[in-house]
Design a protein around this motif. Sequence first.
Motif, short mmCIF file in Angstrom:
data_model
loop_
_atom_site.label_atom_id
_atom_site.label_comp_id
_atom_site.label_asym_id
_atom_site.label_seq_id
_atom_site.Cartn_x
_atom_site.Cartn_y
_atom_site.Cartn_z
N PHE A 43 -4.37 -12.15 -9.35
CA PHE A 43 -3.44 -13.13 -8.79
C PHE A 43 -3.59 -14.48 -9.47
CE2 PHE A 43 -3.20 -10.00 -5.44
CZ PHE A 43 -1.88 -10.04 -5.08
N VAL A 52 8.73 -14.95 -6.12
CA VAL A 52 9.47 -13.70 -6.26
C VAL A 52 9.12 -12.81 -5.08
CG1 VAL A 52 9.84 -11.66 -7.67
CG2 VAL A 52 9.51 -13.87 -8.76
N GLU A 53 10.12 -12.39 -4.36
CA GLU A 53 9.86 -11.56 -3.18
C GLU A 53 10.12 -10.09 -3.44
OE1 GLU A 53 10.40 -14.70 0.41
OE2 GLU A 53 11.57 -12.88 0.43
N ALA A 54 11.04 -9.79 -4.31
CA ALA A 54 11.33 -8.38 -4.55
C ALA A 54 11.82 -8.17 -5.98
CB ALA A 54 12.38 -7.87 -3.57
N ARG A 78 12.64 -3.61 0.70
CA ARG A 78 12.38 -2.57 1.70
C ARG A 78 12.62 -3.10 3.11
NH1 ARG A 78 7.67 -1.90 2.55
NH2 ARG A 78 6.71 -3.33 1.09
N SER A 79 12.96 -2.17 4.00
CA SER A 79 13.12 -2.58 5.39
C SER A 79 12.25 -1.71 6.30
CB SER A 79 14.59 -2.44 5.81
OG SER A 79 15.00 -1.10 5.69
N HIS A 80 11.27 -1.04 5.71
CA HIS A 80 10.43 -0.14 6.50
C HIS A 80 8.96 -0.40 6.20
CE1 HIS A 80 11.17 1.89 2.65
NE2 HIS A 80 9.95 2.36 2.79
N PHE A 81 8.13 0.09 7.11
CA PHE A 81 6.68 -0.03 6.95
C PHE A 81 6.21 0.82 5.77
CE2 PHE A 81 2.44 1.75 7.98
CZ PHE A 81 1.72 0.58 8.02
N LEU A 82 5.30 0.28 4.99
CA LEU A 82 4.80 1.00 3.82
C LEU A 82 3.31 1.28 4.02
CD1 LEU A 82 5.64 1.89 0.86
CD2 LEU A 82 4.55 -0.21 0.13
N GLN A 93 6.84 -0.67 -11.42
CA GLN A 93 6.43 -2.07 -11.33
C GLN A 93 5.59 -2.48 -12.53
OE1 GLN A 93 3.94 -2.93 -7.95
NE2 GLN A 93 2.97 -4.57 -9.08
N LEU B 201 1.81 -15.02 -0.28
CA LEU B 201 2.50 -14.32 -1.37
C LEU B 201 2.18 -12.83 -1.35
CD1 LEU B 201 4.28 -15.04 -3.84
CD2 LEU B 201 2.21 -15.00 -5.19
N ALA B 202 0.90 -12.50 -1.10
CA ALA B 202 0.51 -11.08 -1.07
C ALA B 202 1.19 -10.35 0.08
CB ALA B 202 -1.01 -10.97 -0.94
N GLN B 204 4.08 -11.26 1.46
CA GLN B 204 5.54 -11.38 1.39
C GLN B 204 6.13 -10.59 0.22
OE1 GLN B 204 7.23 -12.89 3.67
NE2 GLN B 204 9.26 -13.21 2.83
N ASP B 205 5.33 -10.36 -0.81
CA ASP B 205 5.85 -9.70 -2.00
C ASP B 205 6.18 -8.24 -1.69
OD1 ASP B 205 6.09 -8.37 -4.56
OD2 ASP B 205 5.19 -10.15 -5.44
N ASP B 206 7.39 -7.87 -1.99
CA ASP B 206 7.88 -6.53 -1.66
C ASP B 206 7.07 -5.42 -2.34
OD1 ASP B 206 9.99 -5.30 -0.07
OD2 ASP B 206 10.68 -4.43 -1.95
N ARG B 207 6.41 -5.76 -3.41
CA ARG B 207 5.64 -4.74 -4.13
C ARG B 207 4.36 -4.38 -3.39
NH1 ARG B 207 5.30 -7.93 -9.67
NH2 ARG B 207 4.84 -9.54 -8.15
N TYR B 208 3.83 -5.31 -2.60
CA TYR B 208 2.52 -5.08 -1.98
C TYR B 208 2.56 -4.97 -0.47
CZ TYR B 208 1.32 -7.08 -6.52
OH TYR B 208 1.25 -7.36 -7.85
N ARG B 209 3.50 -5.66 0.15
CA ARG B 209 3.42 -5.81 1.61
C ARG B 209 3.60 -4.47 2.33
NH1 ARG B 209 8.95 -9.10 3.04
NH2 ARG B 209 10.44 -7.59 2.24
N ARG B 210 2.90 -4.33 3.43
CA ARG B 210 3.07 -3.13 4.25
C ARG B 210 4.22 -3.33 5.23
NH1 ARG B 210 -1.14 0.44 3.77
NH2 ARG B 210 -3.10 -0.42 3.02
N LEU B 211 4.23 -4.48 5.88
CA LEU B 211 5.25 -4.75 6.89
C LEU B 211 6.45 -5.43 6.25
CD1 LEU B 211 2.90 -6.16 9.66
CD2 LEU B 211 4.02 -3.92 9.67
N ALA B 212 7.63 -4.89 6.51
CA ALA B 212 8.85 -5.49 5.96
C ALA B 212 9.33 -6.60 6.89
CB ALA B 212 9.91 -4.42 5.77
#
Lengths: 207, 304
Positions: A43, A52-54, A78-82, A93, B201-202, B204-212
């Motif tokens: 980081f 950058v968010e997505a 995404r809109s779901h739990f990962l 990525q 950032l960790a 919120q970033d769509d690549r890493y986050r678990r919760l949307a």
Amino acid sequence: MVAWMLLLMAGISLSGDPLLGSFGATARDTLARLTVRPGMALFKNSVGEDKVEAHCTSVTAVTADGRRDSLYAPECPRSHFLWRTDPQDQLMQRIAQNTLTRDLRGEPVVLTAESAFHARRFAALADYYCHSRSDADAHSDYAKVEIRHHRLTRNIQTGEMVDRPHVLCRFACRANEVRAPRCELETDPGAAPEADREANPEGMERP
Amino acid sequence: MDRFFAPRSIHALVACRIIFGLALFFSYLNRVGDVSMLFGPDGIGGASALARSPGLSITRALEAPIDLLTRIDSIEVIWLLYGTLLVSSLCFAVGLRTRTMGVIALVLHALFHARNGYAFYGWPIMFKPFMVYVLLAPVHRFGSLDAWLARARQPLVPIADWVGPAYPVRLMQVHLCCMYAEAGWSRLTDPGWLRGEMVYLALQDDRYRRLAVDWTPLLPLLRVPGWIAFVAEPLAPLLLWLPGIGPAWAVLLLLLHMGLEVGANIGMWQYTMMGALLVFLPPSWLEWVFELPSRLFRRTPAAV
């Protein structure tokens, strides 16, 4: 004891002292020969106000008769739990998104000798999709592959969301000659693809 | 120096054996549906691609000398190696044929990682030497199926007596400090870290986050763990060694990694770091953890 000293020297070299730095560089080289790294700068080089968010990436392949197959098009954002990272997302990525937005600083990509490594791994990714046709009646690979990418960026001071740039990379699927994808900024991302657009135009650099 | 390298408790490395073995097992199990794409001859940068053009290699320079899987043109062999890796990592975790299985798991992991490093985040790079340190210690003798199966010939060693040579522990400690030094010191002038925004950032970033979810409204609160991380990691190489402060600092870092694991998905990074951090905890704390099963099942806490 030797390993311990190597690690210590490699670690201390981070302090910035020139003399220790030269010893540290030697230690790091020695460790690298053993595929060992003393540490990693995680980081690092974060961005300023714009986050950058997505990263949204999709892959479309085109057959010789013009049929378009969507090979990779995840929901973005995404809109779901990962609960776990999808390995294909991770691969995309680390190869496509990083190449297009970080390693090459988001500029329209012209993969040259200076970025030979980026070009190579990007070409390998596209080449994989070229040969991924699994139809039962498929007699040939795809004719071309298109990789689209755009990113959603938020300014955390103003809350403003920006959706750019939109990059389109085209890759011609050829049997014996592999060239890096050519990427350009899309001025009208919503426009329908041109069926007769040349897949691998002139000016592309070899990986 | 003699005192520094005198035999000492290796409870932490026994715990690392379990954590690292399971981390390896679940990490590769996660890729079971993508083995062909990631590692197969028809996968990205595989033998078929290289037959078309040698320029399609994706092997990085650091791993090039051990990139042997790229030369294998049989997906059946790849699956066999992949299955062996799963079995060996699980056996290593439970301590069955511990050292043999650990070496097999480590070698296969190194080969798969060399074949396609992009199939992982960066954790395998640090994982490999950490695994070596665990293998150097006699972790097969304690808390393992090996020890339990051999109990007729050799009585189980009481948990309080899990002692081994110090050098694997010391190697783990100094390598972990190198990791925190490189990660922490490289951020000291970074604007995002200075503003305490990197945890945000960790998450919120769509690549890493678990919760949307949008964490932006909580940004002022998230700056607190952001600044804690900004301070905790660069100071770790120094403070972890101090007798009074070290364990507390290790707990702080453990909590930080736990929090990141809950909120973000960065492969096995957090487990790798949390396992390694145990070498800075007092042995008595880990003894208590290992004795917990005995207490729960109301047996004498002499051995597991």
